[in-house]
Design an enzyme around this catalytic site. Sequence first.
Site, PDB file in Angstrom:
ATOM      1  N   ASP A 106       0.807  -1.213   0.000  1.00 52.20           N
ATOM      2  CA  ASP A 106       0.000   0.000   0.000  1.00 52.20           C
ATOM      3  C   ASP A 106       0.847   1.272   0.000  1.00 52.20           C
ATOM      4  OD1 ASP A 106       0.974  -0.507   2.542  1.00 52.20           O
ATOM      5  OD2 ASP A 106      -0.983  -0.768   3.464  1.00 52.20           O
ATOM      6  N   ASN A 138      -7.156  -2.595  14.534  1.00 52.67           N
ATOM      7  CA  ASN A 138      -8.563  -2.836  14.175  1.00 52.67           C
ATOM      8  C   ASN A 138      -8.721  -4.046  13.251  1.00 52.67           C
ATOM      9  OD1 ASN A 138      -7.585  -1.935  11.732  1.00 52.67           O
ATOM     10  ND2 ASN A 138      -9.017  -0.225  11.516  1.00 52.67           N
ATOM     11  N   HIS A 178      -7.052  -4.576  10.397  1.00 50.43           N
ATOM     12  CA  HIS A 178      -6.831  -4.373   8.957  1.00 50.43           C
ATOM     13  C   HIS A 178      -5.545  -5.052   8.490  1.00 50.43           C
ATOM     14  CE1 HIS A 178      -4.494  -0.308   9.505  1.00 50.43           C
ATOM     15  NE2 HIS A 178      -3.649  -1.306   9.465  1.00 50.43           N
ATOM     16  N   GLU A 220      -9.520  -1.853   5.444  1.00 55.71           N
ATOM     17  CA  GLU A 220     -10.115  -1.557   6.747  1.00 55.71           C
ATOM     18  C   GLU A 220     -11.310  -2.478   6.995  1.00 55.71           C
ATOM     19  OE1 GLU A 220      -8.482   0.161   8.597  1.00 55.71           O
ATOM     20  OE2 GLU A 220      -7.889   2.115   7.834  1.00 55.71           O
TER      21      GLU A 220
HETATM   22  C1  F6R Z   1       1.640  -1.373   6.120  1.00 57.69           C
HETATM   23  C2  F6R Z   1       0.348  -2.030   6.253  1.00 57.69           C
HETATM   24  C3  F6R Z   1      -0.430  -1.994   7.521  1.00 57.69           C
HETATM   25  C4  F6R Z   1       0.409  -2.334   8.740  1.00 57.69           C
HETATM   26  C5  F6R Z   1      -0.453  -2.291  10.010  1.00 57.69           C
HETATM   27  C6  F6R Z   1       0.381  -2.520  11.250  1.00 57.69           C
HETATM   28  O1  F6R Z   1       2.150  -1.521   4.802  1.00 57.69           O
HETATM   29  O2  F6R Z   1      -0.093  -2.570   5.309  1.00 57.69           O
HETATM   30  O3  F6R Z   1      -1.507  -2.893   7.417  1.00 57.69           O
HETATM   31  O4  F6R Z   1       0.968  -3.599   8.587  1.00 57.69           O
HETATM   32  O5  F6R Z   1      -1.074  -1.043  10.111  1.00 57.69           O
HETATM   33  O6  F6R Z   1       1.244  -1.434  11.423  1.00 57.69           O
HETATM   34  P1  F6R Z   1       2.431  -1.493  12.482  1.00 57.69           P
HETATM   35  O7  F6R Z   1       3.360  -2.538  12.007  1.00 57.69           O
HETATM   36  O8  F6R Z   1       3.072  -0.119  12.416  1.00 57.69           O
HETATM   37  O9  F6R Z   1       1.815  -1.803  13.787  1.00 57.69           O
END
Ligand code: F6R
Length: 259
Positions: A67, A141, A143, A148
């Site tokens: 992403d 959450n 995701h 989301e």
């Molecule tokens: C990042 C992504 C997100 C993260 C998720 C966890 O490319 O796709 O889904 O993996 O938000 O973020 P962290 O690792 O910062 O807790």
Amino acid sequence: MLVVVKKNHEEVSREGVRVVAGLLREKPSCTLGLATGSTPLLLYRELIRMYEEEGLDLSKVTTFNLDEYIGLPPSHPQSYHYFMYEHLFRHVNIPERFIHIPSGMVDVNDIQRIHRFCEWYEKRIVECGGIDLQLLGVGANGHIGFNEPGSSLGSRTRIKTLSQKTREDNSRFFDDDMEKVPRYAITMGIGTILDSRMLLLLASGENKAEAIRDTVEGAVTAQVPASIVQMHRRAVLIVDEEAGSLLSGKYDQFLTELQ
Ligand code: F6R
């Protein structure tokens, strides 16, 4: 689905990198799906060390990132382009032309152009033989990527509006100023992620405990996008004791099946 519980973030990363390095040695021309965020940081650091000290070769590897925020240029320190170059790409020998990251430099109002870009991204993944291993973190959450809660389980690469929760969680990277946090992102879809030949989801910290409980032991539901790992034929989850603290089942401590 294989769930492995390790002591802490360091051990999760060490176990995770063993899986990635194992694939790289077995199939040097593999295609990796990559994630950003705090979760894979140590894993990337260890990959760099293996490249520098152990001769791990990444010259034939193709990558696709999950992403990117819309509106941030690659030079913006919080863009995922910047993150990937800073924490991995500029330290290893993956050829520039084999690196793919969704472009954040699109006008949110130019939906046609965004569609065309997303279709190209999907096509490019297929042209490159599909993703061998998709690395995933999970949002508090539930995701994955920027899919989301409520994202369709068959979704493909597309534009998504970020949830309030995700924007709040990520505001720490934007001087805690919600105004600076982007509202939209381009993300691989859940269907795109499911097409990968293997999923490797890592999680650490107690703020992930509910998401991990719901992912592993809850129902497969669009309300917890990460729960789709239950439907994948080759999904490995490596979590630390804090992230796994709400799991009621008993899980492995070793990745025996993959050794
Ligand atoms: C990042 C992504 C997100 C993260 C998720 C966890 O490319 O796709 O889904 O993996 O938000 O973020 P962290 O690792 O910062 O807790």
